[in-house]
Design a protein around this motif. Structure first.
Motif, PDB file in Angstrom:
ATOM      1  N   TRP A  67      82.198-113.813   3.200  1.00  0.00           N
ATOM      2  CA  TRP A  67      81.006-113.719   2.356  1.00  0.00           C
ATOM      3  C   TRP A  67      80.499-112.294   2.114  1.00  0.00           C
ATOM      4  O   TRP A  67      80.359-111.882   0.958  1.00  0.00           O
ATOM      5  CB  TRP A  67      79.942-114.645   2.951  1.00  0.00           C
ATOM      6  CG  TRP A  67      78.565-114.562   2.409  1.00  0.00           C
ATOM      7  CD1 TRP A  67      78.176-114.367   1.114  1.00  0.00           C
ATOM      8  CD2 TRP A  67      77.359-114.710   3.153  1.00  0.00           C
ATOM      9  NE1 TRP A  67      76.804-114.379   1.018  1.00  0.00           N
ATOM     10  CE2 TRP A  67      76.285-114.586   2.251  1.00  0.00           C
ATOM     11  CE3 TRP A  67      77.080-114.936   4.487  1.00  0.00           C
ATOM     12  CZ2 TRP A  67      74.960-114.677   2.657  1.00  0.00           C
ATOM     13  CZ3 TRP A  67      75.771-115.030   4.894  1.00  0.00           C
ATOM     14  CH2 TRP A  67      74.723-114.898   3.979  1.00  0.00           C
ATOM     15  N   PRO A  68      80.223-111.487   3.151  1.00  0.00           N
ATOM     16  CA  PRO A  68      79.705-110.136   2.858  1.00  0.00           C
ATOM     17  C   PRO A  68      80.667-109.294   2.017  1.00  0.00           C
ATOM     18  O   PRO A  68      80.249-108.636   1.058  1.00  0.00           O
ATOM     19  CB  PRO A  68      79.501-109.522   4.248  1.00  0.00           C
ATOM     20  CG  PRO A  68      79.330-110.701   5.159  1.00  0.00           C
ATOM     21  CD  PRO A  68      80.241-111.760   4.596  1.00  0.00           C
ATOM     22  N   ALA A  74      82.036-107.838  -5.428  1.00  0.00           N
ATOM     23  CA  ALA A  74      81.552-108.301  -6.733  1.00  0.00           C
ATOM     24  C   ALA A  74      80.403-107.448  -7.260  1.00  0.00           C
ATOM     25  O   ALA A  74      79.928-107.659  -8.375  1.00  0.00           O
ATOM     26  CB  ALA A  74      81.112-109.763  -6.642  1.00  0.00           C
ATOM     27  N   GLY A  75      79.949-106.490  -6.445  1.00  0.00           N
ATOM     28  CA  GLY A  75      78.884-105.596  -6.882  1.00  0.00           C
ATOM     29  C   GLY A  75      77.480-106.158  -6.696  1.00  0.00           C
ATOM     30  O   GLY A  75      76.521-105.622  -7.263  1.00  0.00           O
ATOM     31  N   ASN A  76      77.349-107.229  -5.922  1.00  0.00           N
ATOM     32  CA  ASN A  76      76.021-107.797  -5.672  1.00  0.00           C
ATOM     33  C   ASN A  76      75.267-106.965  -4.649  1.00  0.00           C
ATOM     34  O   ASN A  76      75.844-106.551  -3.648  1.00  0.00           O
ATOM     35  CB  ASN A  76      76.143-109.237  -5.139  1.00  0.00           C
ATOM     36  CG  ASN A  76      76.678-110.176  -6.182  1.00  0.00           C
ATOM     37  OD1 ASN A  76      76.166-110.242  -7.284  1.00  0.00           O
ATOM     38  ND2 ASN A  76      77.725-110.904  -5.839  1.00  0.00           N
ATOM     39  N   PRO A  77      73.989-106.730  -4.859  1.00  0.00           N
ATOM     40  CA  PRO A  77      73.198-106.025  -3.848  1.00  0.00           C
ATOM     41  C   PRO A  77      72.955-106.944  -2.646  1.00  0.00           C
ATOM     42  O   PRO A  77      72.983-108.179  -2.765  1.00  0.00           O
ATOM     43  CB  PRO A  77      71.892-105.699  -4.572  1.00  0.00           C
ATOM     44  CG  PRO A  77      71.799-106.701  -5.670  1.00  0.00           C
ATOM     45  CD  PRO A  77      73.199-107.055  -6.054  1.00  0.00           C
ATOM     46  N   ALA A  78      72.710-106.360  -1.496  1.00  0.00           N
ATOM     47  CA  ALA A  78      72.525-107.128  -0.268  1.00  0.00           C
ATOM     48  C   ALA A  78      71.381-108.122  -0.385  1.00  0.00           C
ATOM     49  O   ALA A  78      71.483-109.251   0.095  1.00  0.00           O
ATOM     50  CB  ALA A  78      72.294-106.186   0.914  1.00  0.00           C
ATOM     51  N   TRP A  79      70.287-107.730  -1.037  1.00  0.00           N
ATOM     52  CA  TRP A  79      69.134-108.635  -1.120  1.00  0.00           C
ATOM     53  C   TRP A  79      69.474-109.895  -1.896  1.00  0.00           C
ATOM     54  O   TRP A  79      68.933-110.959  -1.627  1.00  0.00           O
ATOM     55  CB  TRP A  79      67.904-107.932  -1.705  1.00  0.00           C
ATOM     56  CG  TRP A  79      68.082-107.375  -3.081  1.00  0.00           C
ATOM     57  CD1 TRP A  79      68.362-106.075  -3.407  1.00  0.00           C
ATOM     58  CD2 TRP A  79      68.015-108.089  -4.322  1.00  0.00           C
ATOM     59  NE1 TRP A  79      68.470-105.942  -4.771  1.00  0.00           N
ATOM     60  CE2 TRP A  79      68.258-107.162  -5.364  1.00  0.00           C
ATOM     61  CE3 TRP A  79      67.764-109.406  -4.666  1.00  0.00           C
ATOM     62  CZ2 TRP A  79      68.266-107.507  -6.701  1.00  0.00           C
ATOM     63  CZ3 TRP A  79      67.774-109.762  -6.017  1.00  0.00           C
ATOM     64  CH2 TRP A  79      68.026-108.811  -7.011  1.00  0.00           C
TER      65      TRP A  79
END
Length: 103
Positions: A67-68, A74-79
Protein backbone atom coordinates in the motif's frame (compact mmCIF):
# COMPACT_ATOMS: atom_id res chain seq x y z
CA UNK A 1 -16.71 20.43 2.34
CA UNK A 2 -13.52 18.37 1.99
CA UNK A 3 -10.74 20.01 0.00
CA UNK A 4 -7.26 18.48 -0.14
CA UNK A 5 -7.52 16.81 3.25
CA UNK A 6 -9.06 19.82 4.94
CA UNK A 7 -12.59 20.44 6.14
CA UNK A 8 -14.34 23.81 6.42
CA UNK A 9 -15.52 24.42 9.99
CA UNK A 10 -18.50 26.77 9.77
CA UNK A 11 -18.54 27.45 13.53
CA UNK A 12 -14.98 28.79 13.58
CA UNK A 13 -15.07 29.91 9.91
CA UNK A 14 -11.71 28.28 9.18
CA UNK A 15 -10.21 25.24 7.52
CA UNK A 16 -9.34 22.30 9.77
CA UNK A 17 -7.38 19.16 9.06
CA UNK A 18 -9.54 16.06 8.53
CA UNK A 19 -9.73 13.91 11.63
CA UNK A 20 -9.39 16.91 13.92
CA UNK A 21 -5.63 16.59 14.30
CA UNK A 22 -3.18 19.44 14.13
CA UNK A 23 -1.23 18.05 11.18
CA UNK A 24 -1.73 16.06 8.00
CA UNK A 25 -0.69 12.37 8.04
CA UNK A 26 2.84 11.58 6.89
CA UNK A 27 4.20 8.44 5.21
CA UNK A 28 5.30 7.28 8.66
CA UNK A 29 1.64 7.53 9.71
CA UNK A 30 0.56 5.52 6.66
CA UNK A 31 3.12 2.80 7.45
CA UNK A 32 2.09 2.74 11.13
CA UNK A 33 -1.56 2.33 10.10
CA UNK A 34 -0.55 -0.43 7.68
CA UNK A 35 1.40 -2.21 10.43
CA UNK A 36 -1.60 -2.04 12.77
CA UNK A 37 -3.96 -3.38 10.08
CA UNK A 38 -1.54 -6.27 9.43
CA UNK A 39 -1.39 -7.00 13.15
CA UNK A 40 -5.19 -6.87 13.40
CA UNK A 41 -5.53 -9.36 10.53
CA UNK A 42 -3.00 -11.88 11.89
CA UNK A 43 -5.75 -13.89 13.56
CA UNK A 44 -7.89 -14.07 10.41
CA UNK A 45 -5.74 -16.77 8.80
CA UNK A 46 -6.46 -20.15 10.37
CA UNK A 47 -5.42 -23.64 9.28
CA UNK A 48 -8.89 -25.02 8.57
CA UNK A 49 -10.36 -22.12 6.58
CA UNK A 50 -11.58 -22.64 3.01
CA UNK A 51 -8.87 -22.16 0.39
CA UNK A 52 -10.75 -19.34 -1.39
CA UNK A 53 -11.08 -17.36 1.83
CA UNK A 54 -7.42 -17.98 2.70
CA UNK A 55 -6.50 -16.60 -0.72
CA UNK A 56 -8.61 -13.48 -0.13
CA UNK A 57 -6.92 -12.78 3.21
CA UNK A 58 -3.44 -13.52 1.83
CA UNK A 59 -4.10 -11.16 -1.09
CA UNK A 60 -5.40 -8.47 1.28
CA UNK A 61 -2.34 -8.75 3.52
CA UNK A 62 -0.03 -8.45 0.51
CA UNK A 63 -1.97 -5.38 -0.64
CA UNK A 64 -1.44 -3.89 2.82
CA UNK A 65 2.30 -4.51 2.58
CA UNK A 66 2.38 -2.86 -0.86
CA UNK A 67 0.00 0.00 0.00
CA UNK A 68 2.49 2.78 0.92
CA UNK A 69 4.73 2.07 -2.09
CA UNK A 70 1.81 1.80 -4.51
CA UNK A 71 0.41 5.11 -3.26
CA UNK A 72 3.78 6.86 -3.46
CA UNK A 73 4.49 5.47 -6.94
CA UNK A 74 1.07 6.79 -8.07
CA UNK A 75 1.99 10.26 -6.83
CA UNK A 76 -0.60 10.38 -4.03
CA UNK A 77 0.27 12.55 -1.03
CA UNK A 78 0.47 10.80 2.34
CA UNK A 79 -2.59 12.58 3.72
CA UNK A 80 -4.72 11.16 0.88
CA UNK A 81 -3.15 7.69 0.97
CA UNK A 82 -3.83 7.46 4.71
CA UNK A 83 -7.55 6.93 4.04
CA UNK A 84 -7.13 4.74 0.94
CA UNK A 85 -6.16 1.47 2.60
CA UNK A 86 -7.11 -1.84 0.97
CA UNK A 87 -10.51 -3.23 1.98
CA UNK A 88 -10.34 -6.37 4.10
CA UNK A 89 -12.36 -9.40 2.97
CA UNK A 90 -14.65 -9.23 6.02
CA UNK A 91 -15.76 -5.72 5.01
CA UNK A 92 -16.55 -6.47 1.39
CA UNK A 93 -20.23 -6.42 0.50
CA UNK A 94 -21.55 -8.41 -2.41
CA UNK A 95 -23.77 -6.46 -4.82
CA UNK A 96 -27.43 -7.41 -4.81
CA UNK A 97 -28.52 -10.03 -7.34
CA UNK A 98 -30.74 -7.52 -9.08
CA UNK A 99 -29.78 -3.91 -8.65
CA UNK A 100 -32.54 -1.51 -9.63
CA UNK A 101 -31.96 0.53 -12.76
CA UNK A 102 -32.06 4.24 -12.03
CA UNK A 103 -33.00 6.58 -14.86
Amino acid sequence: ENVFGQVWRERTREWAIMGGGDRLPTWDDVRAKRDQLLKNSDSELVDDMPAALRTEWTTYRQALRDWPTVMQDAGNPAWAAYNMEPIDPASKVAPPDEAPIVN
